[in-house]
Design a protein around this motif. Structure first.
Motif, PDB file in Angstrom:
ATOM      1  N   PRO A   1       8.888 -12.003  -3.660  1.00  0.00           N
ATOM      2  CA  PRO A   1       8.077 -10.973  -3.122  1.00  0.00           C
ATOM      3  C   PRO A   1       6.693 -11.288  -3.135  1.00  0.00           C
ATOM      4  O   PRO A   1       5.955 -12.043  -4.030  1.00  0.00           O
ATOM      5  CB  PRO A   1       8.385  -9.939  -4.394  1.00  0.00           C
ATOM      6  CG  PRO A   1       8.769 -10.964  -5.478  1.00  0.00           C
ATOM      7  CD  PRO A   1       9.630 -11.918  -4.993  1.00  0.00           C
TER       8      PRO A   1
ATOM      9  N   ASN B   1       4.494  -8.635  -2.523  1.00  0.00           N
ATOM     10  CA  ASN B   1       3.372  -7.443  -3.011  1.00  0.00           C
ATOM     11  C   ASN B   1       4.199  -6.475  -3.973  1.00  0.00           C
ATOM     12  O   ASN B   1       5.297  -6.940  -4.220  1.00  0.00           O
ATOM     13  CB  ASN B   1       2.939  -6.543  -1.755  1.00  0.00           C
ATOM     14  CG  ASN B   1       4.172  -6.267  -1.090  1.00  0.00           C
ATOM     15  OD1 ASN B   1       5.177  -5.571  -1.704  1.00  0.00           O
ATOM     16  ND2 ASN B   1       4.009  -6.139   0.321  1.00  0.00           N
ATOM     17  N   ALA B   2       3.611  -5.549  -4.519  1.00  0.00           N
ATOM     18  CA  ALA B   2       4.201  -4.857  -5.718  1.00  0.00           C
ATOM     19  C   ALA B   2       5.410  -4.077  -5.029  1.00  0.00           C
ATOM     20  O   ALA B   2       6.301  -4.391  -5.852  1.00  0.00           O
ATOM     21  CB  ALA B   2       2.869  -3.669  -6.038  1.00  0.00           C
ATOM     22  N   GLN B   3       5.311  -3.601  -4.126  1.00  0.00           N
ATOM     23  CA  GLN B   3       6.420  -2.643  -3.326  1.00  0.00           C
ATOM     24  C   GLN B   3       7.586  -3.690  -3.190  1.00  0.00           C
ATOM     25  O   GLN B   3       8.878  -3.470  -3.516  1.00  0.00           O
ATOM     26  CB  GLN B   3       6.286  -2.185  -1.973  1.00  0.00           C
ATOM     27  CG  GLN B   3       7.258  -1.386  -1.406  1.00  0.00           C
ATOM     28  CD  GLN B   3       7.638  -0.104  -2.525  1.00  0.00           C
ATOM     29  OE1 GLN B   3       6.616   0.485  -3.073  1.00  0.00           O
ATOM     30  NE2 GLN B   3       8.961  -0.097  -2.632  1.00  0.00           N
TER      31      GLN B   3
ATOM     32  N   LEU C   1      13.087  -5.756  -5.385  1.00  0.00           N
ATOM     33  CA  LEU C   1      13.664  -6.810  -5.633  1.00  0.00           C
ATOM     34  C   LEU C   1      14.205  -6.346  -7.046  1.00  0.00           C
ATOM     35  O   LEU C   1      15.600  -6.404  -7.321  1.00  0.00           O
ATOM     36  CB  LEU C   1      12.955  -8.001  -5.748  1.00  0.00           C
ATOM     37  CG  LEU C   1      13.970  -9.290  -6.048  1.00  0.00           C
ATOM     38  CD1 LEU C   1      15.197  -9.597  -5.408  1.00  0.00           C
ATOM     39  CD2 LEU C   1      12.653 -10.500  -6.295  1.00  0.00           C
ATOM     40  N   LEU C   2      13.239  -5.815  -8.069  1.00  0.00           N
ATOM     41  CA  LEU C   2      13.755  -5.554  -9.416  1.00  0.00           C
ATOM     42  C   LEU C   2      14.955  -4.213  -9.493  1.00  0.00           C
ATOM     43  O   LEU C   2      15.725  -4.570 -10.165  1.00  0.00           O
ATOM     44  CB  LEU C   2      12.589  -5.082 -10.172  1.00  0.00           C
ATOM     45  CG  LEU C   2      12.718  -4.787 -11.652  1.00  0.00           C
ATOM     46  CD1 LEU C   2      13.074  -6.080 -12.233  1.00  0.00           C
ATOM     47  CD2 LEU C   2      11.099  -4.338 -12.021  1.00  0.00           C
TER      48      LEU C   2
ATOM     49  N   ALA D   1       7.881  -6.567  -5.029  1.00  0.00           N
ATOM     50  CA  ALA D   1       8.547  -6.856  -6.290  1.00  0.00           C
ATOM     51  C   ALA D   1       9.600  -5.760  -6.871  1.00  0.00           C
ATOM     52  O   ALA D   1      10.480  -6.070  -7.356  1.00  0.00           O
ATOM     53  CB  ALA D   1       7.374  -7.133  -7.042  1.00  0.00           C
ATOM     54  N   ARG D   2       9.222  -4.518  -6.646  1.00  0.00           N
ATOM     55  CA  ARG D   2       9.856  -3.265  -7.321  1.00  0.00           C
ATOM     56  C   ARG D   2      11.434  -3.190  -6.308  1.00  0.00           C
ATOM     57  O   ARG D   2      12.246  -2.828  -7.173  1.00  0.00           O
ATOM     58  CB  ARG D   2       9.080  -2.011  -6.920  1.00  0.00           C
ATOM     59  CG  ARG D   2       7.987  -1.831  -7.999  1.00  0.00           C
ATOM     60  CD  ARG D   2       7.632  -0.273  -7.824  1.00  0.00           C
ATOM     61  NE  ARG D   2       6.716  -0.021  -6.760  1.00  0.00           N
ATOM     62  CZ  ARG D   2       5.254  -0.374  -6.619  1.00  0.00           C
ATOM     63  NH1 ARG D   2       4.775  -0.811  -7.637  1.00  0.00           N
ATOM     64  NH2 ARG D   2       5.092  -0.013  -5.506  1.00  0.00           N
TER      65      ARG D   2
END
Lengths: 180, 624
Positions: free
Chosen positions: A110, A112-114, A119-120, A116-117
């Motif tokens: 990922p 960026n934060a979005q 994927l998480l 990463a979120r």
């Protein structure tokens, strides 16, 4: 009477406008958080959307009461869970096709934060429900006691599942190619 | 990038602009939907608990039971002090009992659990209490109406002041639908693993279609139109190499490749028999087919082949037969006719003989019968033996007697094409008697401790005189009947079951044993095991050759061995190709093995051997 009435009506209208404005602020702050939480539990965005909406409709119905809460997100998460479970129960009765698990796939790292979120959330959904709920709240900064209260589980359950879930998540991440 | 990096990146609480926009839209929608719902008189609050979970004062039991109730899940509570067990109304419903109908107790709870799951469920509860923390289990409950449901239980240990555990609360959910879906997914995954999509098509040596598969293709062509079938017989010409090394396998592959090259694209090539290749020329008029067939045969004769270190030439003859829909001939008939045609060519010194239509059925049968009888009368066979390993003793204690027809050059060849023909024209009993006579003689000459397994076609068992013949032979040669096992090779055409059964019982009374060959394929069935006094089941090689890599074959062999044990039947596995397979089969409890890993069939002493003036191409004819 004829003098008082417009004043009362104006006061009422002002109060209503204030109530509405405060709810809008509340929505703006918490809607993304509730949605993020539910996305860690359910891959079907329609169900997530519907459950989120229902929670906020209930919140509006109880707004006078709810706006007094110190940390209303606890109540939102608790209620959102039930709404989602009810939605999933309905869906399960109607068709079995949505029960297929999300297929494993290798994702790019990922950026960026979005991403990463997203994927998480995909990884969290591979955990058993309770474990992912507990881990997700813990990642969001809730204390163990708070998690136990919001989810309605024992304190030591939180402690155990936080550890177990984190190990599992690490394994999933490693299987997806994200190694330490 | 590792998990911690991803978690750190995801932890950013700032909503994205997209999330903010959606939240704003959501506020409007919520207000509108609330207004619509209240206007319609709907209760939007329903059974939602409005209290703040973070400030509500309650002990853990109350909290968990309440959470279960809100989620419409069942709960069971056990308190350590009193040993008291209670459950919620939702739990009663999960157990299929009206709330209050059954007094909650540990006994009444476990009375509802499926007996097969009770121990596991009980262990889960004990484990939670002993470890002092949560555990989960899925088990079945039998409801009051007798139906079975799958339930999932999260068993939590509750603690009070100072984290002292004081009881257990299980949150119970009916997960029947989820569990059934999971089982179905598992089943489908297993099935994908165990089903063989298609049987192997290609012959391992030549890369051509196997005999079985080629016959199948001919059958399909026969039903679909007109064409011609060519069978090419090849023989290595000239003297063999002085060093005696065998160029055969390499040569047959080279010949096969060459024929495929010369044949027209679209013609199907397959293995037909020993040194015989088939070329199916569908949709081809006789004149064109004849020209192509002649070209193939001439090209083969003119070509020199390189196989290993050898440069070789082959002799070739072609037999061609034309077919049309409605001829009434089967693929098998057509192949026999094409074979008769190349024999005719060889006799008359032509390179190719072509027939404009299949032979009349009686004529064909007569040709076949004559071939079989001539072979029997002229002792056109020899016997091989193959060692059988007794896995209990790890010692070779048995031999299987195998028949090998001799070809025109007097060399032993693969038996299946010849036996196919003999079976078709019902001449197997004649061949079986030939084998029996020689075998008994052999046994009499051998050590008295050896055990021999002799094949008998099921058709022979019909012969009312066979039992008497066996008795006579045993007397004549002074053979101990306990040295002999008769292997029944079952076929579709068992004439009289009663007659076959009389033979089977008769030879067992003599002291011989009975085996069922090729079990698991073809016409064998469980009913044989019940109605015939079988002592030994030989598991078909199809299940053994690749068993190490086949979960399906493993499962079948394990079950078959288990079943045979229960029936008092010994088991043997054929086609065992390596020691690892032997170990696997020993672990399964198989009694006997035979195959490459134990020993290949060998000619018995004094029999003609394959090493002469002209070595015939050995094509792998036994396709699986």
């Amino acid at each position: 009477m004829s003098v008082v009435e417009p004043v009362a009506a104006r006061a009422e209208a002002a109060a209503a406008a204030e109530l509405r404005a405060s709810f809008e602020v509340f929505c703006h702050e918490y809607h993304p958080k509730v949605r993020r939480f539910l996305q860690g539990q359910c891959a079907d965005l329609d169900l997530v959307q519907e459950a989120t909406q229902e929670v906020f409709i209930t919140a509006w119905a109880k707004w006078g009461h709810l706006r007094e809460f110190d940390k209303p997100l606890g109540w939102l998460i608790k209620t959102a869970r039930y709404k989602l479970m009810a939605q999933q129960g309905l869906r399960r009765q109607n068709s079995m096709t949505t029960l297929d698990e999300v297929p494993d796939r290798l994702l790019a790292a990922p950026t960026n934060a979005q991403e990463a979120r997203d994927l998480l959330a995909e990884w969290l959904r591979q955990l058993p429900r309770r474990q992912s709920e507990i881990l997700q709240m813990s990642l969001d900064g809730w204390s163990d006691e708070e998690i136990a209260r919001v989810l309605g589980v024992a304190y030591n359950t939180v402690r155990t599942y936080k550890r177990v879930a984190r190990q599992r998540l690490r394994r999933i991440a490693e299987e997806a190619g994200f190694r330490a | 990038m590792d998990l911690d990096d991803i978690l750190a990146l995801a932890a950013d609480p700032t909503p994205t602009s997209f999330e903010s926009a959606r939240a704003r839209r959501a506020a409007d929608q919520v207000l509108r939907r609330y207004a619509d719902a209240t206007a319609a008189g709907l209760d939007v609050v329903g059974d939602v608990d409005p209290s703040d979970p973070l400030t509500t004062v309650a002990d853990e039991v109350t909290r968990i039971v309440r959470a279960a109730q809100l989620a419409k899940l069942g709960s069971v509570t056990w308190l350590a002090d009193t040993g008291e067990l209670t459950w919620s109304d939702d739990m009663s419903l999960i157990l299929g009992r009206p709330p209050g109908a059954v007094r909650p107790s540990i006994d009444s709870l476990f009375a509802a659990v499926h007996p097969a799951d009770a121990i596991q469920a009980h262990r889960a509860a004990v484990r939670a209490w002993v470890r002092g923390t949560v555990t989960e289990t899925t088990c079945r409950v039998i409801r009051h109406d007798g139906t079975t449901r799958y339930v999932h239980a999260m068993i939590e240990v509750v603690a009070g002041e100072g984290h002292r555990p004081y009881g257990i609360v299980a949150t119970v959910e009916d997960v029947t639908e989820l569990e059934l879906a999971r089982q179905e997914r598992d089943r489908l995954a297993r099935r994908r693993q165990t089903v063989r999509v298609e049987p192997p098509h290609a012959d391992p040596v030549t890369g051509l279609l196997t005999r079985v598969r080629f016959t199948d293709e001919v059958e399909r062509a026969l039903r679909a139109g007109t064409g011609a079938l060519l069978v090419v017989a090849t023989e290595m010409a000239g003297p063999a190499e002085a060093d005696g090394s065998s160029p055969e396998a390499g040569l047959s592959a080279a010949v096969a490749a060459f024929v495929m090259q010369v044949a027209k694209r679209g013609d199907l090539c397959g293995v037909v028999g020993y040194g015989e290749l088939g070329v199916l020329m569908h949709d081809t008029p006789l004149r064109a087919a004849t020209a192509r067939a002649r070209a193939i045969v001439e090209a083969l004769r003119g070509q020199s082949f390189v196989a290993g270190r050898h440069r070789l030439r082959v002799n070739a003859w072609g037999g061609l037969v034309r077919y049309r829909v409605g001829d009434g001939a089967s693929s098998f008939d057509l192949i026999i006719d094409a074979e008769s045609a190349w024999r005719r060519a060889k006799e008359t010194g032509e390179s190719l003989h072509a027939w404009p239509q299949p032979a009349p059925a009686d004529e064909r049968a007569e040709t076949c019968r004559t071939r079989v009888r001539a072979a029997v009368a002229g002792n056109g066979f020899t016997l091989y033996t193959q060692p059988i390993l007794d896995l209990r003793l790890n010692q070779i204690t048995r031999q299987e007697i195998l028949l090998r027809p001799l070809n025109d050059a007097g060399e032993p060849v693969s038996p299946s094409p010849f036996l196919d023909i003999a079976e078709r024209v019902d001449e197997m009993p004649v061949i079986d008697r030939w084998v029996l006579d020689r075998t008994m003689e052999l046994i009499a000459q051998g050590p008295p401790t050896s055990h021999y397994q002799v094949n008998l076609n099921a058709r022979s068992l019909d012969d009312p005189d066979l039992l008497g013949h066996v008795c006579d032979l045993i007397d004549q040669y002074g053979v101990d009947p306990r040295q002999v096992t008769f292997e029944m090779t079952e076929t579709a055409i068992i004439g009289s079951r009663a007659q076959a059964l009389a033979f089977a019982n008769g030879v067992r009374e003599l002291g011989c044993q009975l085996a069922l060959d090729d079990f698991g394929t073809g016409y064998s069935s469980f009913s044989y095991l019940r109605s015939f006094p079988i002592d030994l089941v030989k598991i078909d090689g199809e299940f053994i050759v690749d068993i190490r890599n086949s979960p399906a074959a493993q499962a079948m062999v394990v079950s078959l061995v288990q079943m045979c044990r229960a029936l008092g039947i010994l088991t043997a596995a054929e086609y065992v190709k390596d020691d690892a397979t032997i170990d696997l089969l020993r672990g399964y409890g198989v009694d006997f093995v035979q195959g490459e890993a134990v020993g290949m069939p060998r000619p018995i002493a004094g029999a003609p051997r394959s090493a002469g003036q002209s070595i015939v191409l050995e094509l792998a004819v036994r396709g699986l």
